[in-house]
Design a protein around this motif. Structure first.
Motif, PDB file in Angstrom:
ATOM      1  N   PRO A  24       0.825  -1.205   0.000  1.00 18.91           N
ATOM      2  CA  PRO A  24       0.000   0.000   0.000  1.00 18.91           C
ATOM      3  C   PRO A  24       0.862   1.258   0.000  1.00 18.91           C
ATOM      4  O   PRO A  24       1.892   1.296   0.664  1.00 18.91           O
ATOM      5  CB  PRO A  24      -0.813  -0.118   1.296  1.00 18.91           C
TER       6      PRO A  24
ATOM      7  N   GLN B 117      -4.185   3.084  -1.512  1.00 17.67           N
ATOM      8  CA  GLN B 117      -4.316   1.888  -0.691  1.00 17.67           C
ATOM      9  C   GLN B 117      -4.608   0.684  -1.562  1.00 17.67           C
ATOM     10  O   GLN B 117      -5.074   0.819  -2.677  1.00 17.67           O
ATOM     11  CB  GLN B 117      -5.434   2.093   0.320  1.00 17.67           C
TER      12      GLN B 117
ATOM     13  N   GLU C 230      -6.623  -2.573  -2.536  1.00 19.49           N
ATOM     14  CA  GLU C 230      -7.956  -3.178  -2.405  1.00 19.49           C
ATOM     15  C   GLU C 230      -8.044  -4.338  -3.373  1.00 19.49           C
ATOM     16  O   GLU C 230      -7.641  -4.214  -4.524  1.00 19.49           O
ATOM     17  CB  GLU C 230      -9.032  -2.156  -2.771  1.00 19.49           C
TER      18      GLU C 230
ATOM     19  N   VAL D 224     -14.294  -3.916   2.969  1.00 23.37           N
ATOM     20  CA  VAL D 224     -14.969  -2.830   2.269  1.00 23.37           C
ATOM     21  C   VAL D 224     -16.420  -3.216   2.021  1.00 23.37           C
ATOM     22  O   VAL D 224     -17.341  -2.467   2.304  1.00 23.37           O
ATOM     23  CB  VAL D 224     -14.257  -2.505   0.937  1.00 23.37           C
TER      24      VAL D 224
ATOM     25  N   ARG E 258     -14.609  -7.770  -0.485  1.00 22.41           N
ATOM     26  CA  ARG E 258     -13.641  -6.758  -0.891  1.00 22.41           C
ATOM     27  C   ARG E 258     -12.812  -6.377   0.330  1.00 22.41           C
ATOM     28  O   ARG E 258     -13.361  -5.975   1.360  1.00 22.41           O
ATOM     29  CB  ARG E 258     -14.393  -5.550  -1.443  1.00 22.41           C
TER      30      ARG E 258
ATOM     31  N   GLN F 125      -9.539  -4.277   2.084  1.00 23.01           N
ATOM     32  CA  GLN F 125      -8.684  -3.106   1.936  1.00 23.01           C
ATOM     33  C   GLN F 125      -7.492  -3.243   2.876  1.00 23.01           C
ATOM     34  O   GLN F 125      -7.662  -3.590   4.047  1.00 23.01           O
ATOM     35  CB  GLN F 125      -9.479  -1.852   2.289  1.00 23.01           C
TER      36      GLN F 125
ATOM     37  N   THR G  89      -4.444  -0.952   4.296  1.00 21.07           N
ATOM     38  CA  THR G  89      -4.016   0.444   4.299  1.00 21.07           C
ATOM     39  C   THR G  89      -2.551   0.600   4.657  1.00 21.07           C
ATOM     40  O   THR G  89      -1.928   1.579   4.300  1.00 21.07           O
ATOM     41  CB  THR G  89      -4.856   1.257   5.299  1.00 21.07           C
TER      42      THR G  89
END
Lengths: 450, 137
Positions: free
Chosen positions: A309, A314, A316, A352, A375, A377, A379
């Motif tokens: 990331p 970020q 995903e 997400v 989904r 994510q 970070t």
């Protein structure tokens, strides 16, 4: 003229060279890799997980089922004699469907029907009856005079018998505890736990389905004050179907034999150790964002990714999961949205969104294998390698609290409650407390992208 | 090893492959393929120019303008190969693809010049093409 023709023949020779060389590092397609005929050494997944899969996931085609119907006086109101022109109660309709599916459905191999009652000494008795007899009981009501059955004893007896028969136990009762000794109310949870101890020992799971039905007749509350009994004329009283057996067998019973389940469901001991999943990084339907790619170019499924990331971008990506063997209500997107957890080890990860498959997605062959798409994510990385976990924890069902009461004496004022249901469920919960914390746990390995 | 070399050669100027999800396809397939083809084809064209056309045969293609023609031909091939490679591997085309093709063209020019300098001394008619240096006669 001569130089020119030479020039063109060189052209042709060059194109030929180009064509022959174009194949030196060709992309090996995923289909080729899956092809069983190609004699490649087995990859990590196929050798390590293949033997585990059948025992975990494959539901048997048929199961043995033992049905236990409690026929104490307290159950009579669920089964008033059916007269023409008047519909039966929900209980009668549901039970009629249930015993019919067990009797004639294609998923049940050996079946047995029992009437659960108690003898003069207060010991539970399981009377083996034919399909026609139990059907008659459901439609025409209970004639026998049977006092309240002590719950733990009934469960224990039914469970033991089903264990002997290697059958799934289906126990139908109002679960209003009627002990001869009032002191037993105090230890209801531990008594339930004790009664089902053998189930946990033998690796069985418990599913509890709660349903409401109109009640016509004498209601015997657990709390005898102020009224010892009440006459009800169609008030809603809960009844429960307990299904106890090996997990794949119970899955067959609740998903195929029962079909339409009530909203109120509770599952104990369920765990899915091998949930098929794959990080979807090259799918047109789910485009990843940020720097993320599968660690191995042709891995299918892709269980390990490289990612990195950036502060302004970020990562995903979507993970496809096959949850088709889970109980139906756990497959609902709303349920998963509420309870699914995405956690990172070595990174900060969050969920997400989660969606269920649809016609459009199923049209892509590689995606048709998965029922849900999560989904994820990421970070920030806190280590150079680690895992992203997608977990469904065991959730204590919220409806139990709502359906439980400390005083069931007046169901007219407070319909749809069962005395100390939480305590009964706590007993079952305690039984499986030390097992895995998750219904399933998918872990996607990651390495920092280089 | 070879993969790592070409991967470094291209990413040195281009940065990470975009879209990032095809990173492995670029690094393991497209970069090495393109790089190897670039070297082999450039070498072949240089050899043909100096040894076939201007030694075994006397075609009269010894002038610098002829040399430039072959340089451009090589550059065109060097542009086509990456684009073909990217499409053949099912990679989504991105402006990165064309930056990559453009970089490959620049490498082809450098390489063509290098091979020419190294090999032109063996040619009979074109040993001073494109420049006389470093040969002295």
């Amino acid at each position: 003229m001569l130089p020119n023709t030479k020039f063109y023949s060189i052209h042709i020779a060059l194109i030929g060279l180009l064509l022959t060389l174009a194949g030196c590092y060709t992309k090996q397609s995923a289909e080729e890799e899956r092809d069983p005929d190609i004699a490649v050494p087995p990859q990590g997944r196929s050798s390590a997980e293949a033997p585990a899969e059948p025992t975990e996931l494959q539901e048997p085609s048929t199961v043995h089922v033992n049905v236990y119907l409690e026929i104490s006086n307290g159950m009579k109101g669920f089964m008033p004699p059916v007269v023409a022109g008047k519909a039966g109660t929900e209980f009668q309709e549901r039970m009629n469907r249930l015993v019919s599916e067990v009797q004639d459905g294609r998923y049940v191999d050996r079946k047995a029907f029992y009437l659960a009652k108690e003898d003069a000494q207060g010991k539970p008795v399981l009377d083996s009856v034919s399909y026609n007899v139990i059907k008659k009981y459901i439609a025409n009501g209970i004639r026998d005079d049977v006092r309240g059955t002590p719950l733990p004893e009934m469960l224990r007896a039914a469970l033991q018998q089903s264990l002997d028969h290697e059958a799934v136990a289906v126990i139908i009762s109002d679960f209003i505890h009627g002990p001869s000794d009032q002191g037993q109310f105090l230890s209801l949870d531990s008594d339930i736990r004790g009664a089902l101890r053998e189930a946990e020992r033998q690796g069985l799971v418990v599913a509890v389905l709660g349903d409401l039905s109109a009640f016509h007749g004498t209601y015997h509350p657990a709390v005898k004050k102020p009224e010892v009994r009440r006459i009800l004329k169609g008030e809603q009283i809960p009844f429960y179907t307990w299904v106890i057996g090996k997990q794949p067998d119970v899955q067959v019973v609740i998903n195929r034999v029962f079909r339409d389940l009530p909203q109120q469901q509770a599952y104990f001991g369920f765990a899915y150790k091998t949930t098929p999943f794959s990080a979807l990084l090259k799918s047109g339907n789910f485009k990843p964002a940020g720097i993320v790619y599968c660690s191995s170019r042709n891995a299918d499924p892709c269980t390990s990714v490289n990612l990195q990331p950036q502060p302004d971008e970020q990562v995903e990506f979507t993970v496809g999961i096959d949850l088709s063997t889970l109980p139906a209500n756990m497959q609902r997107v709303a349920y998963l949205k509420q309870h699914l957890k995405v956690m990172g080890n070595g990174c900060r990860a969050a969920m997400v969104s989660v969606i269920a498959t649809d016609e459009g997605i199923r049209a892509t062959p590689d995606l048709a294998r998965y029922t849900h798409f999560v989904r994820v994510q990421v970070t920030q990385l806190t280590a150079n390698s680690g895992s992203v976990y997608i977990q469904l924890p065991h959730v204590y069902p919220a409806w139990v609290e709502k359906w439980s009461t400390e005083n069931d004496n007046n169901p007219i004022k407070e319909p749809g409650r069962t005395y100390q249901l939480t305590k009964i469920m706590d007993g079952v919960q305690a039984l499986y407390r030390d097992q895995s914390d998750h219904i399933f746990n998918v872990s996607v390995q990651f390495n920092k992208a280089d | 090893m070879i993969q790592k070399f070409f991967w470094g050669l291209y990413e040195m100027f281009l940065g990470r492959p975009i879209p990032a999800n095809f990173t492995n396809d670029y690094r393991e397939v497209v970069f090495p393929n393109t790089g190897l083809l670039l070297i082999i084809i450039t070498l072949a064209i240089v050899l043909i120019y100096y040894y076939v056309l201007n030694r075994m045969m006397s075609t009269g293609l010894y002038k610098t303008q002829h040399w430039v023609m072959f340089l451009v031909l090589n550059a065109i091939i060097a542009f086509i190969i990456p684009v073909v490679q990217v499409n053949a591997n099912g990679i989504d085309t991105h402006s990165y693809t064309f930056m990559f093709a453009f970089l490959n063209v620049i490498y082809s020019l450098v390489l063509f010049f290098l091979f020419s300098i190294l090999l032109k001394r063996g040619s009979v008619q074109a040993w001073t093409t494109p420049v006389k240096w470093p040969n002295k006669k």
